[in-house]
Design an enzyme around this catalytic site. Structure first.
Site, PDB file in Angstrom:
ATOM      1  N   ASP A   1     -53.012  17.243   7.745  1.00  0.00           N
ATOM      2  CA  ASP A   1     -52.795  16.126   8.657  1.00  0.00           C
ATOM      3  C   ASP A   1     -53.655  14.958   8.193  1.00  0.00           C
ATOM      4  OD1 ASP A   1     -52.796  14.330  10.795  1.00  0.00           O
ATOM      5  OD2 ASP A   1     -53.013  15.865  12.332  1.00  0.00           O
ATOM      6  N   VAL A   2     -53.054  13.814   7.926  1.00  0.00           N
ATOM      7  CA  VAL A   2     -53.824  12.677   7.403  1.00  0.00           C
ATOM      8  C   VAL A   2     -54.841  12.138   8.402  1.00  0.00           C
ATOM      9  CG1 VAL A   2     -52.104  11.929   5.717  1.00  0.00           C
ATOM     10  CG2 VAL A   2     -52.009  11.024   8.062  1.00  0.00           C
TER      11      VAL A   2
ATOM     12  N   ASN B   1     -48.663   6.399   2.607  1.00  0.00           N
ATOM     13  CA  ASN B   1     -47.270   6.265   3.032  1.00  0.00           C
ATOM     14  C   ASN B   1     -46.976   7.003   4.333  1.00  0.00           C
ATOM     15  OD1 ASN B   1     -44.174   6.085   2.609  1.00  0.00           O
ATOM     16  ND2 ASN B   1     -44.573   8.294   2.588  1.00  0.00           N
TER      17      ASN B   1
ATOM     18  N   TYR C   1     -45.165   1.493  16.966  1.00  0.00           N
ATOM     19  CA  TYR C   1     -44.910   1.349  15.536  1.00  0.00           C
ATOM     20  C   TYR C   1     -45.306  -0.054  15.062  1.00  0.00           C
ATOM     21  CZ  TYR C   1     -42.466   1.567  11.050  1.00  0.00           C
ATOM     22  OH  TYR C   1     -42.167   1.551   9.710  1.00  0.00           O
TER      23      TYR C   1
ATOM     24  N   LYS D   1     -48.281  -0.935  12.377  1.00  0.00           N
ATOM     25  CA  LYS D   1     -47.984  -1.565  11.087  1.00  0.00           C
ATOM     26  C   LYS D   1     -48.665  -2.925  10.949  1.00  0.00           C
ATOM     27  CE  LYS D   1     -45.592   1.610   9.045  1.00  0.00           C
ATOM     28  NZ  LYS D   1     -46.124   2.261   7.833  1.00  0.00           N
TER      29      LYS D   1
ATOM     30  N   THR E   1     -33.885   6.672   5.312  1.00  0.00           N
ATOM     31  CA  THR E   1     -34.649   7.898   5.532  1.00  0.00           C
ATOM     32  C   THR E   1     -34.169   8.547   6.819  1.00  0.00           C
ATOM     33  OG1 THR E   1     -36.370   6.789   6.814  1.00  0.00           O
ATOM     34  CG2 THR E   1     -36.659   6.859   4.414  1.00  0.00           C
TER      35      THR E   1
END
Length: 296
Positions: free
Chosen positions: A64-65, A91, A155, A159, A190
């Site tokens: 998990d980042v 990413n 989101y 970002k 995606t």
């Protein structure tokens, strides 16, 4: 491009969110240019499938980042097995849609944690390596970094945050011969974007964008542009190229989006009730299954 022509040949590259989508496509392109690729993601089996499909030396780590200790362990293992990274691509990302007022606080927070905090953890894990290798860090951002949209508050906030983070890091480490780039990408084919199109309000809002802005681009094409930017150590890369012009009018975008939303959201609400999407796409569902927050 032959391996010998690429400055990436023989270098170690780390890609987060590499189990599918843009991360997997970038890993394929990096490996095709001769890099040794370390794939990081949440889905061990899917990561292994990507690893096994790549040429050359590639390994994968399920982590998990947002987990500082887990990422530190993965970083140490990557150095031992592949060598110190010269390229790091932040990413990994998730998205969720729906009205903010009715949003699940845990899901909203998770989007920000993965996209923003996860990018910072990734940079912290590997920045020492990039100092040693005079390397390059690529932060994957979005059109949402430039102009926010309704129903995507977490989101868009995340970002915008990664854009500011990358600018700050860029200024902080440039004198140490580390390059930092920001990738501004638009709609990419995606599973996350395909899943978003299953929700009427998100599909309709994208449909009201100008034709160039609502076009969906093949993931391999986007990945190729980003890997070329890595080779050239670009401070920024826009995919598609016209997205650069959005920077010139970004101050005018919020009132335009607000006016459009004031007109269209009431109409859309009468056609289909707005609802929370949860984390979008197979990658989002995998993250939710492996994370410590309630499933909505």
């Amino acid at each position: 491009m032959p391996d010998t022509e690429s400055p990436l040949h023989g270098r170690t590259a780390v890609v987060t969110g590499a189990a599918r989508g843009l991360g997997a496509a970038m890993a394929r392109d990096l490996a095709g240019r001769g890099a040794k690729v370390a794939l990081i993601g949440r889905e061990e089996r899917t990561l292994a499938q990507v690893r096994d499909s790549l040429p050359g030396t590639c390994e994968c780590w399920e982590v998990d980042v947002t987990d500082d200790r887990g990422m530190a362990r993965a970083g140490a293992d990557i150095r031992a097995r592949l060598g110190p990274p010269s390229v790091v691509v932040a990413n990994a990302g998730v998205a969720a849609g729906g009205p903010f007022a009715e949003s699940d606080p845990a899901v909203w927070r998770r989007v920000v944690e993965v996209n923003l905090i996860g990018s910072a953890v990734t940079a912290r894990t590997f920045l020492g390596d990039l100092f040693d290798t005079s390397g390059y860090f690529l932060q994957v951002a979005s059109l949402a970094s430039i102009g926010a949209a309704p129903m995507m508050s977490a989101y868009c906030a995340s970002k915008a945050g990664v854009e500011s983070f990358a600018h700050a890091l860029q200024a902080e480490v440039s004198h140490r011969r580390v390059g930092v780039g920001i990738a501004y990408i638009n709609w990419t084919d995606t599973d996350m974007v395909r899943d978003a199109d299953e929700y009427a309000v998100l599909r309709e809002l994208r449909g009201h964008m100008p034709p160039p802005a609502r076009k969906v681009y093949p993931v391999e094409h986007v990945a190729g542009r980003l890997v070329t930017a890595i080779e050239r150590r670009r401070a920024s890369v826009y995919m598609p190229r016209w997205l650069r012009s959005a920077q010139l009018v970004r101050a005018a975008m919020p009132p335009v989006v607000t006016a459009l939303s004031r007109r269209e959201l009431p109409r859309l609400a009468t056609e289909e009730p707005f609802e929370a999407t949860g984390l979008l796409g197979a990658g989002g569902r995998a993250d939710q299954a492996g994370s410590r927050f309630p499933r909505g």
